[in-house]
Scaffold this motif. Structure first.
Motif, PDB file in Angstrom:
ATOM      1  N   UNK A 223      -3.416 -16.128 -13.558  1.00  0.00           N
ATOM      2  CA  UNK A 223      -3.162 -14.939 -14.384  1.00  0.00           C
ATOM      3  C   UNK A 223      -3.817 -13.680 -13.853  1.00  0.00           C
ATOM      4  N   UNK A 224      -4.948 -13.807 -13.170  1.00  0.00           N
ATOM      5  CA  UNK A 224      -5.600 -12.616 -12.601  1.00  0.00           C
ATOM      6  C   UNK A 224      -4.741 -12.031 -11.482  1.00  0.00           C
ATOM      7  N   UNK A 225      -4.292 -12.892 -10.568  1.00  0.00           N
ATOM      8  CA  UNK A 225      -3.444 -12.418  -9.472  1.00  0.00           C
ATOM      9  C   UNK A 225      -2.108 -11.915 -10.012  1.00  0.00           C
ATOM     10  N   UNK A 226      -1.589 -12.574 -11.039  1.00  0.00           N
ATOM     11  CA  UNK A 226      -0.317 -12.131 -11.626  1.00  0.00           C
ATOM     12  C   UNK A 226      -0.453 -10.746 -12.261  1.00  0.00           C
ATOM     13  N   UNK A 227      -1.599 -10.477 -12.890  1.00  0.00           N
ATOM     14  CA  UNK A 227      -1.815  -9.155 -13.482  1.00  0.00           C
ATOM     15  C   UNK A 227      -1.897  -8.075 -12.397  1.00  0.00           C
ATOM     16  N   UNK A 228      -2.618  -8.365 -11.316  1.00  0.00           N
ATOM     17  CA  UNK A 228      -2.688  -7.406 -10.205  1.00  0.00           C
ATOM     18  C   UNK A 228      -1.309  -7.214  -9.580  1.00  0.00           C
ATOM     19  N   UNK A 229      -0.581  -8.301  -9.428  1.00  0.00           N
ATOM     20  CA  UNK A 229       0.773  -8.254  -8.878  1.00  0.00           C
ATOM     21  C   UNK A 229       1.695  -7.412  -9.767  1.00  0.00           C
ATOM     22  N   UNK A 230       1.581  -7.561 -11.081  1.00  0.00           N
ATOM     23  CA  UNK A 230       2.429  -6.804 -12.007  1.00  0.00           C
ATOM     24  C   UNK A 230       2.135  -5.317 -11.934  1.00  0.00           C
ATOM     25  N   UNK A 231       0.860  -4.945 -11.950  1.00  0.00           N
ATOM     26  CA  UNK A 231       0.497  -3.522 -11.888  1.00  0.00           C
ATOM     27  C   UNK A 231       0.955  -2.906 -10.572  1.00  0.00           C
ATOM     28  N   UNK A 232       0.708  -3.591  -9.465  1.00  0.00           N
ATOM     29  CA  UNK A 232       1.093  -3.055  -8.153  1.00  0.00           C
ATOM     30  C   UNK A 232       2.608  -2.961  -8.026  1.00  0.00           C
ATOM     31  N   UNK A 233       3.315  -3.929  -8.567  1.00  0.00           N
ATOM     32  CA  UNK A 233       4.765  -3.929  -8.446  1.00  0.00           C
ATOM     33  C   UNK A 233       5.398  -2.819  -9.282  1.00  0.00           C
ATOM     34  N   UNK A 234       4.865  -2.557 -10.460  1.00  0.00           N
ATOM     35  CA  UNK A 234       5.381  -1.458 -11.274  1.00  0.00           C
ATOM     36  C   UNK A 234       5.155  -0.130 -10.569  1.00  0.00           C
ATOM     37  N   UNK A 235       3.995   0.044  -9.954  1.00  0.00           N
ATOM     38  CA  UNK A 235       3.745   1.261  -9.172  1.00  0.00           C
ATOM     39  C   UNK A 235       4.744   1.386  -8.026  1.00  0.00           C
TER      40      UNK A 235
END
Length: 590
Positions: A151-163
């Motif tokens: 979930x930590x990597x998924x959260x970072x992945x989600x924020x970076x992908x939205x950007x």
């Protein structure tokens, strides 16, 4: 001998030129022609095999006594997300260093309202990641560390992908094309794998609840298993986090599939040359032109929420209320689908009256929208025809038997009509009478004189000052050839008081008809949008009578019917969300 030496040197020089030419041609063929012809196929095969490896791990982990555990699957997905993060970071850094050469942009790839909707879905996915972390903290004694890292990597992945989607999704890549194709397709299939993982997890949870419910209601022909979970929550906080996860899965699932579609358009745009023609339409005041459609749509949403609450309460109470809940759902669905068929048919009739050519311009995003719309319709059509066969073949006759077959047939017809309406709306040429922004004024040429230019260095040009009246100064003595008479006449006309402006002309019958058609189409599109959102809400939050319907289970068997539903239900959910997005685009285009 000298002549022979000179001839030999010329021959060697020609040979060297031919060799350099061959090397140049080979270099060109390897660096340009090869990627253009084969890089798309190579990267597509890479992404497909990446997805299949992940699906194989999911199927192995879904078994009760699995040798491949959930932490193994999550570790593989985490590695893919990290690889995508490295690629996005490399692209952003390289893009920032190329400030002098901005890439071409595809204005149709990822409109602002689509990215805004994805941002909302991403926020809900981040909340789900927070619940996952809370679940791990509440029961970390028997859980693998992979369940906390994911979930930590998924959260970072989600924020970076939205950007990345907000600032770079419109780029048309024309440098490092082969490498970028692999990077973008890796991102596409990573999100598809996350979508599949969400579907599998939600389906597993729903299947367990269904087996428990059917066993309690006395359906003895259902095989149940007494498999206990590996870890049980030891605190109330852990239980709250675990139960809340499944209410957020529908949003996370839709987020990843929509991101995959947007990234796929970016992949198709690599190396593409974009030529835009036409002008933008002026913004319209849609608040005053769409009233009936939103009101009817909000009524449908309110009825949907009421049916959802009633269904969840009644379906687990007793066998009689169980059948009543299914009957209420089918009656609601028949009314909803009938209104949607009438609305879509009315829109198609308006298009038949207004014969306008189709836009044949190639747009990867529009083509993908069309293909996704038809392919996702297959899920609901499969469920519908299976229900028709089950109603015709089953021996039992519950209260909802004939409403089931009517609902199934209307569902087939509704998707058929709605698909045609959406595609025709998106592919129609704009009406010449539509409001179009006027082109910007041409830039003045270097030697043109601006009307409001001040005098230069205090030198007064009296002829220039009198340009407004079109007459030279009397001091210039230019009154031959009748020019003085014409100037006097114009000055006399200018001295007269201005005449009143004529009253505005009444709108032509064609303009009034066009305005009326626009209003009707806007109301139809917003009504269908809200109806599709309503039909997404029901299955997304647990109202799935197809799982509780004994007719299909009697005809096809429990295992076969649930396999059909696990394939068709995610496609149906995606269809409703995707058609809602396309209907909003139709609403904006009218």
């Amino acid at each position: 001998t000298a002549e022979h030496g000179e001839g030999g040197d010329d021959g060697n020089e020609n040979m060297r030129k031919k060799t350099r030419k061959k090397r140049k041609m080979m270099k060109v063929s390897l660096t340009k022609d090869y990627p253009k012809k084969n890089a798309e196929m190579l990267s597509g095969q890479y992404g497909t095999n990446l997805l299949l490896v992940g699906v194989a791990l999911m199927l192995a982990a879904a078994h009760d006594d699995a040798l491949v555990r959930e932490e193994h699957l999550l570790s593989f997905i985490t590695a893919l997300m990290l690889l995508q993060l490295f690629w996005m970071l490399w692209y952003v850094v390289r893009r920032g260093r190329m400030r002098h050469a901005r890439p071409q942009r595809d204005k149709d790839a990822g409109t602002s309202w689509i990215r805004g909707g994805l941002t909302l879905l991403a926020l809900l996915s981040l909340i789900m990641d927070a619940f996952r972390i809370g679940f791990y903290v509440g029961d970390e004694s028997c859980l693998s560390i992979a369940l906390a890292v994911y979930p930590v990597i998924h959260a970072v992945h989600t924020i970076s992908q939205v950007h990345f989607l907000w600032f770079y999704i419109k780029d048309v890549i024309k440098t490092f094309e082969t490498f970028e194709r692999f990077g973008v397709i890796h991102a596409v299939f990573t999100n598809l794998l996350l979508w599949c993982n969400g579907i599998m997890t939600e389906a597993h949870h729903f299947m367990n609840n269904q087996r428990r419910r059917l066993t309690e209601l006395g359906y003895l022909n259902v095989t149940t298993s007494s498999h206990e979970p590996h870890c049980n929550c030891t605190s109330s906080i852990c239980t709250i986090f675990l139960n809340s996860l499944y209410y957020l899965y529908p949003f996370n699932i839709e987020y990843h599939i929509l991101v995959s579609a947007m990234l796929f358009v970016m992949w198709k745009n690599i190396g593409r040359t974009i030529n835009y023609h036409g002008s933008r339409k002026a913004a319209s005041n849609w608040l005053t032109s769409a009233i009936v459609g939103p009101i009817l749509g909000l009524i449908a949403v309110a009825a949907t929420i009421a049916v959802l609450v009633v269904y969840i309460i009644l379906v687990e109470d007793s066998r009689d209320t169980h059948e009543s809940a299914i009957y209420i759902f089918y009656c609601y669905g028949i009314v909803m689908l009938a209104f949607m068929c009438v609305a879509g048919g009315a829109g198609l009739l308006l298009y038949r009256v207004d014969r306008r050519p189709f836009d044949s311009t190639k747009h990867p995003s529009r083509r993908l929208d069309t293909e996704l719309l038809f392919s996702s319709s297959v899920g609901a059509w499969l469920m519908s025809w299976c229900s028709v066969v089950a109603v015709a073949a089953a021996h039992s006759s519950p209260s909802y038997r004939w409403t089931n077959i009517l609902y199934s047939l209307l569902l087939v017809l509704e998707k058929y009509v709605q698909n045609i309406f959406i595609i025709e709306s998106l592919y129609r040429e704009p009406d010449p009478a539509d409001g179009v922004e006027a082109p910007p004024p041409a830039t003045p040429e270097v030697f043109s004189v601006a009307i409001d230019a001040p005098p230069y260095s205090g030198i007064v040009n009296r002829a220039y000052e009198n340009q407004e009246s079109g007459c030279p100064s009397p001091e210039g003595g230019q009154e031959e050839n009748g020019q003085g008479f014409s100037c006097a006449k114009r000055q006399a006309e200018a001295s007269q008081p201005p005449a009143q402006a004529p009253p505005p002309a009444k709108a032509s019958p064609h303009a009034r008809s066009l305005k009326w058609r626009r209003q009707v189409l806007k109301n139809i599109s917003i009504f269908l949008l809200l109806c599709n959102m309503s039909l997404w809400i029901l299955p997304a939050f647990g109202c799935r009578p197809q799982y509780d319907n004994e007719l299909e289970q009697e005809t096809f068997g429990f295992t076969t019917w649930n396999t059909v539903l696990n394939f068709a239900m995610p496609l149906n959910l995606f269809y409703r969300m995707h058609s809602s997005a396309l209907l909003f685009e139709v609403f904006r285009r009218v």
